[in-house]
Design an enzyme around this catalytic site. Structure first.
Site, PDB file in Angstrom:
ATOM      1  N   HIS A 168       0.812  -1.226   0.000  1.00  0.00           N
ATOM      2  CA  HIS A 168       0.000   0.000   0.000  1.00  0.00           C
ATOM      3  C   HIS A 168       0.843   1.272   0.000  1.00  0.00           C
ATOM      4  O   HIS A 168       0.300   2.368  -0.101  1.00  0.00           O
ATOM      5  CB  HIS A 168      -0.949  -0.002   1.199  1.00  0.00           C
ATOM      6  CG  HIS A 168      -2.030  -1.025   1.045  1.00  0.00           C
ATOM      7  ND1 HIS A 168      -3.278  -0.715   0.563  1.00  0.00           N
ATOM      8  CD2 HIS A 168      -2.034  -2.361   1.258  1.00  0.00           C
ATOM      9  CE1 HIS A 168      -4.004  -1.816   0.499  1.00  0.00           C
ATOM     10  NE2 HIS A 168      -3.279  -2.834   0.917  1.00  0.00           N
ATOM     11  N   ASP A 227       3.294   9.315  -1.302  1.00  0.00           N
ATOM     12  CA  ASP A 227       2.137   8.556  -0.832  1.00  0.00           C
ATOM     13  C   ASP A 227       1.878   7.422  -1.810  1.00  0.00           C
ATOM     14  O   ASP A 227       1.877   7.652  -3.026  1.00  0.00           O
ATOM     15  CB  ASP A 227       0.907   9.486  -0.792  1.00  0.00           C
ATOM     16  CG  ASP A 227       0.001   9.224   0.403  1.00  0.00           C
ATOM     17  OD1 ASP A 227      -0.026   8.081   0.878  1.00  0.00           O
ATOM     18  OD2 ASP A 227      -0.677  10.173   0.844  1.00  0.00           O
TER      19      ASP A 227
HETATM   20  C1  GDG Z   1      -2.138   3.935   3.293  1.00  0.00           C
HETATM   21  C2  GDG Z   1      -1.158   4.568   2.283  1.00  0.00           C
HETATM   22  C3  GDG Z   1      -2.941   4.419   0.528  1.00  0.00           C
HETATM   23  C4  GDG Z   1      -8.512  10.313   7.948  1.00  0.00           C
HETATM   24  N1  GDG Z   1      -8.987  11.121   8.908  1.00  0.00           N
HETATM   25  C5  GDG Z   1     -10.226  10.713   9.185  1.00  0.00           C
HETATM   26  C6  GDG Z   1     -10.511   9.620   8.376  1.00  0.00           C
HETATM   27  N2  GDG Z   1      -9.456   9.396   7.635  1.00  0.00           N
HETATM   28  C7  GDG Z   1      -9.403   8.368   6.591  1.00  0.00           C
HETATM   29  C8  GDG Z   1      -9.548   9.000   5.224  1.00  0.00           C
HETATM   30  C9  GDG Z   1      -8.980   7.931   4.320  1.00  0.00           C
HETATM   31  C10 GDG Z   1      -7.958   7.282   5.230  1.00  0.00           C
HETATM   32  O1  GDG Z   1      -8.191   7.688   6.570  1.00  0.00           O
HETATM   33  C11 GDG Z   1      -6.545   7.702   4.875  1.00  0.00           C
HETATM   34  O2  GDG Z   1      -6.176   7.035   3.732  1.00  0.00           O
HETATM   35  P1  GDG Z   1      -4.953   7.537   2.848  1.00  0.00           P
HETATM   36  O3  GDG Z   1      -4.970   6.749   1.596  1.00  0.00           O
HETATM   37  O4  GDG Z   1      -5.109   8.989   2.601  1.00  0.00           O
HETATM   38  O5  GDG Z   1      -3.639   7.328   3.717  1.00  0.00           O
HETATM   39  P2  GDG Z   1      -2.973   6.198   4.711  1.00  0.00           P
HETATM   40  O6  GDG Z   1      -3.723   6.085   5.967  1.00  0.00           O
HETATM   41  O7  GDG Z   1      -1.549   6.615   4.849  1.00  0.00           O
HETATM   42  O8  GDG Z   1      -3.082   4.834   3.888  1.00  0.00           O
HETATM   43  C12 GDG Z   1      -1.932   5.339   1.214  1.00  0.00           C
HETATM   44  C13 GDG Z   1      -3.774   3.666   1.546  1.00  0.00           C
HETATM   45  O9  GDG Z   1      -2.958   3.011   2.526  1.00  0.00           O
HETATM   46  C14 GDG Z   1      -4.649   2.604   0.879  1.00  0.00           C
HETATM   47  O10 GDG Z   1      -3.878   1.756   0.102  1.00  0.00           O
HETATM   48  O11 GDG Z   1      -3.804   5.206  -0.273  1.00  0.00           O
HETATM   49  O12 GDG Z   1      -1.029   5.855   0.247  1.00  0.00           O
HETATM   50  O13 GDG Z   1      -0.239   5.432   2.950  1.00  0.00           O
HETATM   51  O14 GDG Z   1      -9.951   6.992   3.974  1.00  0.00           O
HETATM   52  O15 GDG Z   1     -10.894   9.303   4.993  1.00  0.00           O
HETATM   53  N3  GDG Z   1     -11.670   8.946   8.393  1.00  0.00           N
HETATM   54  C15 GDG Z   1     -12.618   9.385   9.264  1.00  0.00           C
HETATM   55  N4  GDG Z   1     -12.418  10.462  10.082  1.00  0.00           N
HETATM   56  C16 GDG Z   1     -11.242  11.151  10.074  1.00  0.00           C
HETATM   57  O16 GDG Z   1     -11.069  12.131  10.778  1.00  0.00           O
HETATM   58  N5  GDG Z   1     -13.784   8.736   9.337  1.00  0.00           N
END
Ligand code: GDG
Length: 468
Positions: free
Chosen positions: A155, A362
């Site tokens: 990921h 990312d």
């Molecule tokens: C890893 C990889 C890859 C955040 N704050 C709140 C909240 N979130 C949720 C977001 C989103 C998730 O967390 C974050 O996902 P990301 O993809 O932006 O980043 P990582 O956590 O680093 O994820 C990344 C991912 O895995 C999937 O393969 O895209 O590159 O680093 O869904 O919405 N959700 C809620 N409240 C919050 O305050 N409910």
């Protein structure tokens, strides 16, 4: 249809809680559809590891979890996974720590996961291991005699060879990936780096999707993760989202909202984002009092020092910028260290004229896709996206910027605020088509169909008894 067994570090039991990560939400959906089991760490600790498996069934998702010892958590999770691999794979060799104990703990815990999963596996099951916490797990399951079809998905980015070779025993780690049948990355860029490593460091060969090292051929593919676009669109229209939207708009008094939503992590470029926004305020006095940046950043990995440091840096930077520009009735940055339920989050995204998603590196970045999915089609906002997010390969109609450049960020914010409605609609439509077409179900099927199509390994034939 074969049963799917997903194995990942954390098993997040679906409960609609705030701050469920992108991976968690994605996998729950996939497991529900395949009636599979999700195996991993409970997040809890125990004085002495017993191997006891806690089974649960939440909202149609079966889970099997184990507790780990404190030492496991220190060496494997906080240690090798988050102090060694995470920074290195995000190109931050300056932050990567190397310690034999970390590597030992990582292997010990992976053996524990292999022992846990092994009795649950039936011969026809398809096994799908997730992410950098569990790279050697497939090899450990093979060592226990499992001949199932096995896949692995990374990921996070795959780093350039020149960086990866700084990891002690890097070839040993990478060679365990050859126990899988299919390995997946979010983008062609990460896949190319992987192939380059295999050719340069392991004497391997690449033929299309097939990668061979020492007589073993596997498939390595780019397969970008998506979101549940339909669910997110609905969340954005829910009562909670509409109420949130109303509250946010009322508090803004006609000001334009710029929103950022990120786990508090140095890879997300929050310091650079605040500096870019400060540059915008410096360059564009005409926008003073007209904009607000709301940065939502729930803390994560608080036991790791580099995360404590980034938190302290951001606290003081937000304070400094607000101190410099605030007025009695205007605060330019609302910096919020709490998470929100997904439907409220969708309402916040929808209230924002700009989604500011500027990670330094990312794997994908799901927030960018969620921001797009939550927009009002008749009056959509503008996504400003880092070139260094995997999502930039698909969301080409965002305003793409270099997150290290405060000037580019400032110019992009100015441009987004001035963007006419027809251009906003055109860009949004193109991005939304991509988010809807390559959604979470597409990702799951693209990977598991590929895995299901690989031939199950035949058990090794017993040698024929010698005849005279
Ligand atoms: C890893 C990889 C890859 C955040 N704050 C709140 C909240 N979130 C949720 C977001 C989103 C998730 O967390 C974050 O996902 P990301 O993809 O932006 O980043 P990582 O956590 O680093 O994820 C990344 C991912 O895995 C999937 O393969 O895209 O590159 O680093 O869904 O919405 N959700 C809620 N409240 C919050 O305050 N409910």
């Amino acid at each position: 249809m074969s049963r799917l067994i997903v194995i990942s570090n954390r098993v997040s039991r679906p409960n609609g809680a705030a701050n469920q990560g992108g991976l968690a939400v994605a996998l729950a959906q996939a497991l529900r559809e395949s009636r599979g089991i999700w195996v991993g760490w409970s997040g809890g600790t125990t004085d002495n590891f017993t191997g006891h498996i806690g089974f649960a069934d939440d909202d149609g998702v079966k889970t099997a979890t184990i507790d780990l010892e404190e030492q496991d958590v220190d060496e494997y999770y906080n240690g090798y996974a988050n102090k060694t691999l995470w920074p290195l794979f995000h190109y931050r060799i300056d932050l990567a720590e190397y310690a034999r104990d970390f590597e030992g703990g990582y292997n010990r815990v992976n053996q524990r996961f292999a022992d846990t999963a092994s009795p649950l596996i039936e011969p026809e099951d398809i096994i799908w291991v997730q992410d950098y916490h569990m790279i050697p797990l497939g090899q450990m399951l093979r060592d226990r005699g499992h001949q199932n079809r096995m896949g692995f998905f990374l990921h996070i980015p795959w780093p350039p060879t020149r960086l990866l070779v700084s990891l002690p025993h890097h070839t040993k780690l990478v060679s365990t990936l050859f126990a899988y049948d299919v390995i997946g990355f979010h983008t062609e860029e990460w896949l190319e780096s992987f192939r380059h490593y295999v050719e340069r460091e392991m004497g391997g060969t690449v033929d299309g999707d097939f990668v061979t090292v020492g007589g073993r051929t596997i498939q390595a593919v780019a397969c970008p993760i998506g979101i549940n676009a339909e669910e997110f669109k609905q969340a954005a229209a829910s009562d909670a989202a509409v109420e949130m939207h109303r509250q946010v708009r009322a508090s803004l008094q006609d000001r334009s909202l710029i929103v950022g939503v990120d786990r508090l992590d140095y890879s997300k470029g929050l310091e650079e984002r605040f500096n870019g926004y400060a540059r915008f305020l410096k360059d564009h006095a005409e926008h003073h009092r007209r904009v607000v940046l709301a940065q939502i950043a729930p803390p994560s990995r608080g036991e790791v020092e580099s995360y404590q440091q980034i938190r302290a840096t951001l606290d003081s930077l937000a304070g400094r910028i607000n101190g410099e520009y605030s007025d009695v009735d205007w605060t330019p940055i609302r910096y919020v260290n709490q998470g929100y339920p997904r439907d409220k989050l969708a309402g916040i995204y929808r209230s924002a004229r700009i989604g500011l998603v500027t990670p330094l590196r990312d794997g994908m970045n799901l927030v960018a896709k969620e921001y797009v999915a939550a927009q009002n089609p008749d009056d959509p906002g503008v996504l400003i996206l880092s070139r260094f997010a995997g999502a930039a390969m698909q969301l080409k109609d965002a305003l793409l910027i270099n997150p290290y450049s405060p000037e580019e960020m400032s110019d992009a914010i100015d441009r987004a605020l001035a963007m006419p409605l027809d251009e906003r609609k055109r860009r949004w439509r193109a991005m939304m088509d991509s988010v809807e077409q390559q959604d979470i179900s597409w990702w799951r099927s693209a990977f598991t169909d590929r895995l299901a199509a690989t031939r199950q390994e035949e058990p090794e034939a017993e040698p024929e008894p010698a005849t005279e």
